[in-house]
Scaffold this motif. Structure first.
Motif, PDB file in Angstrom:
ATOM      1  N   ALA A 323       0.835  -1.205   0.000  1.00  0.00           N
ATOM      2  CA  ALA A 323       0.000   0.000   0.000  1.00  0.00           C
ATOM      3  C   ALA A 323       0.870   1.256   0.000  1.00  0.00           C
ATOM      4  CB  ALA A 323      -0.923  -0.008   1.215  1.00  0.00           C
ATOM      5  N   ILE A 324       1.989   1.232   0.714  1.00  0.00           N
ATOM      6  CA  ILE A 324       2.893   2.387   0.755  1.00  0.00           C
ATOM      7  C   ILE A 324       3.535   2.601  -0.609  1.00  0.00           C
ATOM      8  CG2 ILE A 324       5.042   3.276   1.746  1.00  0.00           C
ATOM      9  CD1 ILE A 324       4.243   1.695   4.330  1.00  0.00           C
ATOM     10  N   SER A 325       3.924   1.518  -1.273  1.00  0.00           N
ATOM     11  CA  SER A 325       4.515   1.646  -2.602  1.00  0.00           C
ATOM     12  C   SER A 325       3.529   2.293  -3.574  1.00  0.00           C
ATOM     13  CB  SER A 325       4.940   0.272  -3.126  1.00  0.00           C
ATOM     14  OG  SER A 325       5.556   0.387  -4.398  1.00  0.00           O
ATOM     15  N   GLU A 326       2.265   1.874  -3.504  1.00  0.00           N
ATOM     16  CA  GLU A 326       1.225   2.503  -4.326  1.00  0.00           C
ATOM     17  C   GLU A 326       1.100   3.990  -3.991  1.00  0.00           C
ATOM     18  OE1 GLU A 326      -2.503   0.568  -3.909  1.00  0.00           O
ATOM     19  OE2 GLU A 326      -1.812  -1.362  -4.685  1.00  0.00           O
ATOM     20  N   ALA A 327       1.181   4.307  -2.703  1.00  0.00           N
ATOM     21  CA  ALA A 327       1.052   5.693  -2.263  1.00  0.00           C
ATOM     22  C   ALA A 327       2.161   6.565  -2.825  1.00  0.00           C
ATOM     23  CB  ALA A 327       1.051   5.749  -0.738  1.00  0.00           C
ATOM     24  N   GLN A 337      -5.376   5.693   1.720  1.00  0.00           N
ATOM     25  CA  GLN A 337      -4.474   4.925   0.864  1.00  0.00           C
ATOM     26  C   GLN A 337      -3.536   4.056   1.693  1.00  0.00           C
ATOM     27  OE1 GLN A 337      -3.953   4.136  -2.327  1.00  0.00           O
ATOM     28  NE2 GLN A 337      -2.143   2.970  -1.685  1.00  0.00           N
ATOM     29  N   LEU A 338      -2.918   4.631   2.705  1.00  0.00           N
ATOM     30  CA  LEU A 338      -1.935   3.887   3.487  1.00  0.00           C
ATOM     31  C   LEU A 338      -2.575   2.786   4.326  1.00  0.00           C
ATOM     32  CD1 LEU A 338       0.391   6.801   4.653  1.00  0.00           C
ATOM     33  CD2 LEU A 338       0.795   5.144   2.818  1.00  0.00           C
ATOM     34  N   GLY A 339      -3.866   2.944   4.643  1.00  0.00           N
ATOM     35  CA  GLY A 339      -4.544   1.938   5.467  1.00  0.00           C
ATOM     36  C   GLY A 339      -5.509   1.064   4.698  1.00  0.00           C
TER      37      GLY A 339
END
Length: 415
Positions: A323-327, A337-339
């Motif tokens: 999820a962080i990489s997508e962010a 987004q992060l969660g």
């Protein structure tokens, strides 16, 4: 100014190392801050087989295969009267190499995992203290640290991953932690050399869960390499610590309350101090905010009964990293987004929570398998860590039925 990392990870345990490695694999710059110098002691030694898939993603499987760690093929339960359940052999569900896992010495395993992160380009800083995580309202704006050489520094990453374990820097700061009123447990444990082990390749490394004869708690029995076994008792905090007895006195009092444990450790040598922990079941009300994420024990811990700690650490670390990489790619560091991984993770965590509750309500694994043999696969799925799929949910009504039946039997016996 020096170039700032995309992500700062606080904590070098399994959740932190997993998140850091996967983010580095995605091509992001990561700085991992670890307060201690590895190797260091940590409890939580038993893997669930489903961790295989994340270990493979991390490039760790071959390292595990060539390690000294004991191979684990099954888990077995021993009830209050000493009756042993049939072993739950993981390969009966899936004859793939993922059905064999390991019992590890965490000081050794965690260091291997941390060095693995370094090999993927993670900037690992041991003996580095996090002085503060900086916020503007709920939005993370930086991390103040004290480096090993005593110099202070402020890092300003796009995202902070809190993998600081039960100290949970961000959850404590934002008052996110909630305890579970049904699971107010405590543990006392130590390590023994020369204790008895089950015979045979598929049983020698088995995790054993042995109920106290008064049914108020249980012992874990986890074989490790170098002929050492981790042995610990879990019960209600108010029961274990009901007086001013020392940890050693509590441990041996409960050994007398569990003949199956007493027989297994008879003649062995204790090779470590007696250790205790309590108030360890909790969960944060959310897993992320603007610019920050909680993973592993920093988000929550359930109970040691089914050895879920490492599975939940690996899983949360990997889900959060994706999820962080997508962010980063979308330049969206919002809580949403992060969660985004949080609901699915919590659903899986709540499934195993139900099985934890069932154990403490008197669930009898042997009785369940005899009455519902076709559902043994679902119980085994839960025990291997494959609890992130909806198919498991059909087991809950049969499980409740067995708990009701066992409760009725106890009532009749005492009438």
């Amino acid at each position: 100014m020096d170039k700032q990392p995309d992500v700062v990870v606080i904590g070098g345990g399994p959740a932190g190392s997993t998140a850091a490695t996967i983010l580095a694999q995605h091509g992001h710059s990561v700085t991992l801050l670890e307060r201690e110098k590895f190797p260091r002691f940590h409890i939580g030694e038993s893997f669930m087989p489903d961790t295989y898939w994340i270990l493979r993603r991390l490039g760790m499987v071959e390292k595990m295969k060539t390690s000294d760690f004991v191979q684990k093929y099954s888990v077995q339960f021993v009830n209050a009267s000493g009756q042993e359940s049939q072993p739950f052999y993981f390969f009966e569900n899936n004859p793939h190499e993922c059905s064999q896992t390991w019992q590890v010495l965490r000081s050794e395993f965690d260091e291997i995992l941390l060095r693995n992160s370094e090999s993927f380009g993670v900037d690992v800083r041991e003996e580095t203290r996090v002085l503060d995580v900086l916020f503007d309202g709920d939005r993370q704006t930086g991390v103040r640290i004290r480096n090993k050489d005593g110099t202070d520094e402020t890092l300003t990453p796009k995202v902070v991953v809190d993998a600081s374990g039960q100290s949970s820097v961000i959850a404590h700061r934002l008052k996110l932690r909630q305890t579970d009123p049904k699971l107010q447990k405590a543990s006392v444990w130590s390590y023994f050399k020369g204790a008895k082990r089950e015979p045979g390749k598929f049983d020698v490394g088995a995790t054993l869960v042995l109920q106290l004869k008064d049914k108020k708690g249980w012992f874990w029995y986890i074989p490790q390499h170098n002929d050492v076994v981790s042995v610990g008792v879990v019960a209600e905090k108010t029961d274990l610590f009901r007086d001013d007895s020392s940890a050693e006195e509590i441990f041996w009092r409960e050994v007398e309350n569990c003949p199956a444990i007493k027989q297994r450790i008879e003649g062995s040598e204790r090779v470590d101090v007696y250790r205790t922990t309590k108030d360890y079941t909790y969960r944060s009300t959310r897993c992320a905010g603007d610019g920050w994420v909680l993973v592993g024990d920093a988000f929550g811990f359930l109970d040691p009964i089914y050895s879920t700690g490492l599975q939940l650490a690996f899983r949360s670390g990997s889900m959060a990293a994706d999820a962080i990489s997508e962010a980063i790619k979308a330049n969206d560091f919002s809580a949403a987004q992060l969660g985004k991984w949080g609901p699915d993770f919590v659903t899986g965590m709540d499934r195993i929570r139900k099985l934890v509750y069932a154990f403490y309500e008197g669930f009898n694994f042997g009785a369940f398998v005899r009455k519902y043999p076709h559902h043994k696969r679902h119980i085994t799925d839960l025990l291997i860590g494959d609890f992130f799929k909806d198919a498991i949910d059909e087991v809950w009504e049969p499980l409740a039925d067995v708990i009701r039946s066992e409760a009725e039997k106890r009532e009749m016996a005492t009438a």
